[in-house]
Scaffold this motif. Sequence first.
Motif, mmCIF file in Angstrom:
data_model
loop_
_atom_site.group_PDB
_atom_site.id
_atom_site.type_symbol
_atom_site.label_atom_id
_atom_site.label_comp_id
_atom_site.label_asym_id
_atom_site.label_seq_id
_atom_site.Cartn_x
_atom_site.Cartn_y
_atom_site.Cartn_z
ATOM 1 N N ARG A 165 0.821 -1.213 0.000
ATOM 2 C CA ARG A 165 0.000 0.000 0.000
ATOM 3 C C ARG A 165 0.858 1.268 0.000
ATOM 4 O O ARG A 165 0.564 2.226 -0.715
ATOM 5 N N ASP A 166 1.929 1.288 0.777
ATOM 6 C CA ASP A 166 2.790 2.479 0.814
ATOM 7 C C ASP A 166 3.422 2.732 -0.544
ATOM 8 O O ASP A 166 3.512 3.879 -0.995
ATOM 9 N N ALA A 167 3.869 1.641 -1.210
ATOM 10 C CA ALA A 167 4.483 1.797 -2.533
ATOM 11 C C ALA A 167 3.455 2.265 -3.545
ATOM 12 O O ALA A 167 3.753 3.077 -4.435
ATOM 13 N N LEU A 168 2.229 1.787 -3.434
ATOM 14 C CA LEU A 168 1.166 2.217 -4.334
ATOM 15 C C LEU A 168 0.837 3.694 -4.135
ATOM 16 O O LEU A 168 0.668 4.444 -5.101
ATOM 17 N N LEU A 169 0.753 4.123 -2.880
ATOM 18 C CA LEU A 169 0.474 5.537 -2.601
ATOM 19 C C LEU A 169 1.595 6.430 -3.112
ATOM 20 O O LEU A 169 1.361 7.547 -3.575
ATOM 21 N N ALA A 170 2.831 5.926 -3.019
ATOM 22 C CA ALA A 170 3.968 6.709 -3.508
ATOM 23 C C ALA A 170 3.951 6.826 -5.032
ATOM 24 O O ALA A 170 4.466 7.795 -5.596
ATOM 25 N N ALA A 171 3.343 5.837 -5.697
ATOM 26 C CA ALA A 171 3.295 5.850 -7.160
ATOM 27 C C ALA A 171 2.041 6.520 -7.696
ATOM 28 O O ALA A 171 1.963 6.830 -8.883
ATOM 29 N N ALA A 172 1.056 6.745 -6.833
ATOM 30 C CA ALA A 172 -0.247 7.243 -7.273
ATOM 31 C C ALA A 172 -0.286 8.767 -7.319
ATOM 32 O O ALA A 172 0.491 9.452 -6.647
ATOM 33 N N SER A 173 -1.223 9.282 -8.104
ATOM 34 C CA SER A 173 -1.471 10.726 -8.130
ATOM 35 C C SER A 173 -2.962 10.963 -8.336
ATOM 36 O O SER A 173 -3.676 10.095 -8.841
ATOM 37 N N PHE A 174 -3.409 12.164 -7.955
ATOM 38 C CA PHE A 174 -4.835 12.456 -7.954
ATOM 39 C C PHE A 174 -5.065 13.887 -8.410
ATOM 40 O O PHE A 174 -4.257 14.778 -8.136
ATOM 41 N N ALA A 175 -6.183 14.093 -9.090
ATOM 42 C CA ALA A 175 -6.569 15.455 -9.457
ATOM 43 C C ALA A 175 -6.841 16.258 -8.189
ATOM 44 O O ALA A 175 -7.251 15.711 -7.167
ATOM 45 N N LEU A 228 -8.827 16.940 -2.894
ATOM 46 C CA LEU A 228 -8.565 15.951 -3.942
ATOM 47 C C LEU A 228 -9.878 15.621 -4.645
ATOM 48 O O LEU A 228 -10.911 15.408 -4.003
ATOM 49 N N LEU A 229 -9.838 15.562 -5.980
ATOM 50 C CA LEU A 229 -11.036 15.324 -6.785
ATOM 51 C C LEU A 229 -10.964 13.913 -7.355
ATOM 52 O O LEU A 229 -10.207 13.646 -8.295
ATOM 53 N N LEU A 230 -11.719 12.980 -6.788
ATOM 54 C CA LEU A 230 -11.625 11.559 -7.126
ATOM 55 C C LEU A 230 -12.826 11.129 -7.954
ATOM 56 O O LEU A 230 -13.959 11.155 -7.483
ATOM 57 N N THR A 231 -12.569 10.695 -9.195
ATOM 58 C CA THR A 231 -13.664 10.443 -10.133
ATOM 59 C C THR A 231 -13.754 9.002 -10.616
ATOM 60 O O THR A 231 -14.612 8.682 -11.437
ATOM 61 N N ASP A 232 -12.865 8.109 -10.158
ATOM 62 C CA ASP A 232 -12.942 6.704 -10.548
ATOM 63 C C ASP A 232 -13.820 5.934 -9.568
ATOM 64 O O ASP A 232 -13.796 6.215 -8.364
ATOM 65 N N PRO A 233 -14.599 4.956 -10.045
ATOM 66 C CA PRO A 233 -15.444 4.180 -9.123
ATOM 67 C C PRO A 233 -14.682 3.572 -7.955
ATOM 68 O O PRO A 233 -15.191 3.521 -6.840
ATOM 69 N N VAL A 234 -13.442 3.130 -8.187
ATOM 70 C CA VAL A 234 -12.660 2.504 -7.120
ATOM 71 C C VAL A 234 -12.321 3.491 -6.011
ATOM 72 O O VAL A 234 -12.025 3.101 -4.878
ATOM 73 N N ASP A 235 -12.369 4.796 -6.293
ATOM 74 C CA ASP A 235 -12.050 5.812 -5.280
ATOM 75 C C ASP A 235 -13.008 5.760 -4.105
ATOM 76 O O ASP A 235 -12.653 6.119 -2.977
ATOM 77 N N GLU A 236 -14.249 5.332 -4.384
ATOM 78 C CA GLU A 236 -15.237 5.218 -3.306
ATOM 79 C C GLU A 236 -14.800 4.186 -2.263
ATOM 80 O O GLU A 236 -15.208 4.253 -1.110
ATOM 81 N N VAL A 237 -13.952 3.229 -2.695
ATOM 82 C CA VAL A 237 -13.597 2.107 -1.817
ATOM 83 C C VAL A 237 -12.237 2.295 -1.160
ATOM 84 O O VAL A 237 -12.077 2.088 0.039
ATOM 85 N N TRP A 238 -11.241 2.726 -1.955
ATOM 86 C CA TRP A 238 -9.883 2.709 -1.409
ATOM 87 C C TRP A 238 -9.675 3.743 -0.304
ATOM 88 O O TRP A 238 -8.870 3.528 0.609
ATOM 89 N N VAL A 239 -10.390 4.873 -0.365
ATOM 90 C CA VAL A 239 -10.180 5.894 0.670
ATOM 91 C C VAL A 239 -10.558 5.362 2.053
ATOM 92 O O VAL A 239 -9.929 5.687 3.066
ATOM 93 N N ASP A 240 -11.593 4.518 2.100
ATOM 94 C CA ASP A 240 -11.962 3.906 3.381
ATOM 95 C C ASP A 240 -10.972 2.824 3.784
ATOM 96 O O ASP A 240 -10.670 2.660 4.975
ATOM 97 N N ALA A 241 -10.464 2.089 2.795
ATOM 98 C CA ALA A 241 -9.506 1.013 3.099
ATOM 99 C C ALA A 241 -8.184 1.585 3.609
ATOM 100 O O ALA A 241 -7.566 1.037 4.527
#
Length: 632
Positions: free
Chosen positions: A396-406, A459-472
Motif C-alpha cells: 500500500r505504501d508503494a502504491l500511494l507513492a506511485a499514485a497521483s490524484f486530481a 482531492l477530486l476523485l472520479t474513478d469508481p474505485v475511489d469510493e472504496v480505497w479511501v476507506d480502506a
Amino acid sequence: MPTETFEFQVEARQLLKLMIHSVYSNKDVFLRELVSNASDALDKLRLAVLRDDTLDADTSDLHIEIDIDAEARTLTVRDNGIGMSHEEVTRLIGTIANSGTAAFLRELREAGDAAGADGLIGQFGVGFYSGFMVADEVTLLTRRAGESEGTRWSSRGEGTYTLETVAEAPQGTSVTLHLKPADAENQLHDYAAPWKVREIVKRYSDFITWPIRLVPEPREGEDTPEPETLNSMKALWARPREEVSEDEYRELYQHIGHDWREPLETIRLQAEGTFEYQALLFLPSHAPHDLFTQGYQRGVQLYVKRVFIMDDCEELLPPYLRFVKGVVDAQDLSLNVSREILQQDRHIRMMRRRLTKKVLSTVKEMRESAPERYATFWREFGAVLKEGLVTDSENRDALLAAASFASTHDAGAPTGLRAYTERMKEGQDDIYFMTGESREAIENSPHMETFRAKGVEVLLLTDPVDEVWVDAVGEYEGKRLRSIAKGEIDLGGDEDGTADEEKDKQGEAYAALLGWMTEHLADDVKEVRLSSRLTVSPACVVSDADELTPALENMYRAMGQEVPRAKRILELNPEHQLVKALNRAYTEREDRTELTETTDLLHALAVLAEGGRPKEPARFVSLVADRLERTL
C-alpha cells in the motif's frame, strides 16, 4: 543381440494410459517436451566434454533436427547430444516417472556445479511419453557419446515395449513418432504438416539455445535445400542490456502484447542466489478496451529455462497489475508433471513479491524523472492500479507513492499525497477529498463552497474505485483522509471565538424550523441542521461520517450485495435568503401548506445538486412549474 520384449508393470501401464489421455490439455505440447529433452541432451554433452577431454564425441555442430515424412506419416525429433547407453534406456525409458535429467541435476548439485545445471530443462520423467498422444507407435534410437553400439526402444503404448542393440547408430537420440491418421477430429492438429511444426516451435521453443532445424522434404529433380532453422534463439532477457537494441525490445513487446504501439516503459529484472530467474516486462502506452472485463487475459508469459510454459500466468503479478506485458524465465519451479499447472510454493510467492515491487518502483521513478510518460501511464492505468490500495495492504505504501490524484491546487497537474501534505494549511489535520462522476461535477458541488472560499485544497476523485480505497487506506502519514461530503466540517478561522458565538445564535434562531423540517422529512433524512460548508447554495445533503455514500451503496448493489439504504442529512445555509425567508415564514405563518412544498423542493434541489434523483420526479416537476407560473 536379439530383440527383447518387456511388459510395463501394472502401475506403469495405468500411469501411461492416464498420462496419454488426461495429463495434457493441449496435444501440441508433445513437441515441446521432445525438443526440451533434446536440448537437455545437448547441454549434457557440452558439459561432459568439458569435464572429460578424452571423450570421443563430435561437438562441432550441436543442434536439434525435426524430420517429417508426410507420406509415411512420421515425425522424428533428432539430436546429436549425449545419448543413452543400453542400461540407461532400460532404467530410464522403461520406467515412467523416472528422469535421467533429474538424476543428472542431483549429481551436479551434489558436486557443487550449480552453474552447469542452469541449462537443463526436463525434470519430470514423463515428457517422452507425451508422444503417445499423437502417435500409434514411438521408436527411440540412441547411442551414448563415447560408445560404439546403440539401442533401439519401441512401443505402441499398449503395455509392452521392445529393446534391441544396434551396431550402427549415430551419436545422440532420435525419437520417431508414427502419427495417428489425420481425420476430421485431428485436421487442426496434423503434425505431419510443416506449417504446424513451425507454429509449435515458434510458440514453445523459440528461445531454446540450440538451433532447431526442419529438414525439408526432397523433391524429385531438385537439389535438396538447406534445413530451415525454426527458432530465433534470441532470449532478450538473457542477453546483456548493452547488447539489446530498442527495436528488439519493441518487436518482442509487439509480439507478446499483440500491440502495434511502442511500450511506454521497459523493465528488466535479474534475480540471483538460491533461486534464479529473469524478467523482461513492459508497461503499455494504451489501455485495452477490455481491461475491466472479467475475462481479461493477462500478458505475462512464463518460461522455464527458455521453454514456454504458459501464456497467461496469473500467479506472477497481482490482478491490479494485469495490464503489464512481458516474460518471466525461471531456472527451477515446482510444476506438475505436464508443466501446465503452476503449484503455489515459496518460489512463486517470492517472484510475485519482487516483480510487484519492481513495477511499482518503476512507476514511481517514472513519475519523478519522466512526468510526461507518467501522465500517460496514469491516465490509462491509474484506475486499475488503485485497486491495489484495497486488495494489497503489503504494498500500500508503494502504491500511494506511485499514485497521483486530481486536485483543486492545480487544474492541469495531478498531485501525490506527499505533495498535498506539504501544502496543507497551518492547523489543518485532515486530507480532504470528494468523490464524483467528473471533475466538473465535483467542482460545482455545494460541498466545495467553503473550501474554495478559504483556499483549502481538495482531492477530486472520479474513478469508481475511489469510493472504496479511501476507506480502506484511512490515513496517510498520520493525516486522516476525510470526505467533504460526510460528517460535519469545521475549517476554523476565528481565533477570538466570534464565529462560535454567531453559530450558537443561529442555532437558537433556527431551532424550531430545523425540528419541524426533520419531522416532515423523516422518511428521507435523519436530521436537518445548519451547515458550515455552504457559502452560496441554500442546502446540501451529506452522509454521516461512518456511513456509505449513495455511490458506494449503488456499487455494492450492482455487485449483487444488498445493503440498507442510509438516510442522509440535510444541511441548510443560514446566510442564504431562501433559508432566511423559510425561517420567517415558519415563525409568522400558521398555514404550513406552502412551507411543506418549499421544504420538499429544497430537499429535492439538494439531492439534484449532488447528482442524485428526487424521490418523486413527477411531483418535483409539478411543484417547480407551479412556482415558475407564479413569478410571471
